[in-house]
Scaffold this active site. Structure first.
Site, PDB file in Angstrom:
ATOM      1  N   HIS A 135       0.849  -1.223  -0.172  1.00 15.04           N
ATOM      2  CA  HIS A 135       0.080   0.020   0.151  1.00 15.04           C
ATOM      3  C   HIS A 135       0.719   1.159   0.206  1.00 15.04           C
ATOM      4  CE1 HIS A 135      -3.674   2.190   1.877  1.00 15.04           C
ATOM      5  NE2 HIS A 135      -2.555   2.807   2.137  1.00 15.04           N
ATOM      6  N   GLU A 136       1.658   1.082   0.772  1.00 17.25           N
ATOM      7  CA  GLU A 136       2.644   2.724   0.578  1.00 17.25           C
ATOM      8  C   GLU A 136       3.359   3.059  -0.605  1.00 17.25           C
ATOM      9  OE1 GLU A 136       2.232   4.681   2.743  1.00 17.25           O
ATOM     10  OE2 GLU A 136       0.807   3.148   4.339  1.00 17.25           O
ATOM     11  N   HIS A 139       1.506   4.031  -2.630  1.00 20.19           N
ATOM     12  CA  HIS A 139       1.300   5.968  -2.638  1.00 20.19           C
ATOM     13  C   HIS A 139       2.678   6.200  -2.981  1.00 20.19           C
ATOM     14  CE1 HIS A 139      -2.185   6.954  -0.308  1.00 20.19           C
ATOM     15  NE2 HIS A 139      -1.749   5.491   1.293  1.00 20.19           N
ATOM     16  N   HIS A 145      -5.448   7.943  -1.603  1.00 17.18           N
ATOM     17  CA  HIS A 145      -6.773   7.320  -1.024  1.00 17.18           C
ATOM     18  C   HIS A 145      -7.814   6.794  -2.037  1.00 17.18           C
ATOM     19  CE1 HIS A 145      -4.299   7.509   3.173  1.00 17.18           C
ATOM     20  NE2 HIS A 145      -4.735   6.354   2.683  1.00 17.18           N
ATOM     21  N   TYR A 191      -9.930   2.477   2.684  1.00 23.67           N
ATOM     22  CA  TYR A 191     -10.200   2.564   3.726  1.00 23.67           C
ATOM     23  C   TYR A 191     -10.949   0.710   3.978  1.00 23.67           C
ATOM     24  CZ  TYR A 191      -7.966   6.191   5.789  1.00 23.67           C
ATOM     25  OH  TYR A 191      -7.231   7.790   6.642  1.00 23.67           O
TER      26      TYR A 191
END
Length: 247
Positions: A135-136, A139, A145, A191
């Site tokens: 996930h990071e 980014h 997000h 999320y």
């Protein structure tokens, strides 16, 4: 602790620009990785937030893993493979390259969005999973997000009264380029229902289905499509094929 570790959206900022100075302010330790202030739970914020999405040249991200994370190298490589197995993006150990990410111990997980220039940190704690690291990295490749898309109200309901006081900014909409792709409840960048919940009631609920919302197990098909579009993977494949033909 999960609300910090799993705070994670998936659209690209529209503007491009050079690296900028960082915000230095007083903030709770759980919101800070050294001198970098975080927003949306895990995004390191520069002063000019929209100028963050310089792409990694040739779709290659160079990296360094700090010695104190040597025991997590297999997890880092597994996270990288989640991306490279579904795109043209490649990860290579740094030798003397100017731009690279440095995997660093921290509280929770956090990363800048896009290539900032020089060494940029990717923070993660011992409790961060392979999916969190992936996930990071997404980014760092240039994505925000998913739940902060401007069109999100057609797909999710944000329960503001259930959000931890002071964490409301993590749920604010952000303008950006959605690549004309559908909203993705199953994105690894979305999320989950209880992120930053103040109690037992959800902060985010899908309006139509969404059982996988907040998953950190795999890239969705739309995640892969977004990465391939952003880094022009189909064009790169054709260029490589033409280069071979012309040898």
């Amino acid at each position: 602790m999960e609300s910090i570790i799993f705070s994670f959206i998936f659209f690209i900022s529209a503007a491009a620009g050079a690296p900028s100075s960082l915000i230095l302010v007083t903030a709770p330790l759980s919101d800070v990785q050294q001198d970098f202030v975080t927003q949306e739970g895990d995004i390191l914020v520069p002063t000019d937030r929209n100028a963050v999405q310089t792409l990694w040249a040739d779709a290659v991200m160079f990296y360094v893993i700090n010695k104190d994370l040597a025991n997590r190298e297999a997890d880092v490589l597994a996270a990288m493979n989640m991306i490279s197995s579904m795109s043209c993006i490649r990860f290579k150990k740094r030798t003397n390259e100017l731009n690279y990410v440095t995997f660093t111990s921290g509280e929770g997980c956090a990363s800048f969005v896009g290539c900032r220039g020089g060494s940029q940190p990717v923070f993660f704690s011992p409790t961060c999973s392979v999916g969190n690291i992936c996930h990071e990295l997404i980014h760092a490749l240039g994505f925000h997000h998913e739940h902060t898309r401007m069109d999100r109200d057609q797909f999710i309901d944000v329960h503001w009264d259930n959000i931890q006081p002071g964490k409301e900014r993590n749920f604010e909409k952000k303008a950006g380029d959605t690549q004309n792709l559908a909203y993705d409840l199953e994105s690894i960048m979305h999320y989950g229902k209880f992120f930053f919940a103040s109690g037992s009631r959800p902060t985010v609920e899908a309006l139509h289905g969404g059982d996988q919302m907040g998953q950190r197990e795999h890239l969705s098909s739309l995640d892969a499509q977004r990465l391939n579009m952003l880094y022009r993977c189909e064009e790169r494949r054709r260029w490589q094929e033409d280069a071979v033909k012309n040898v």
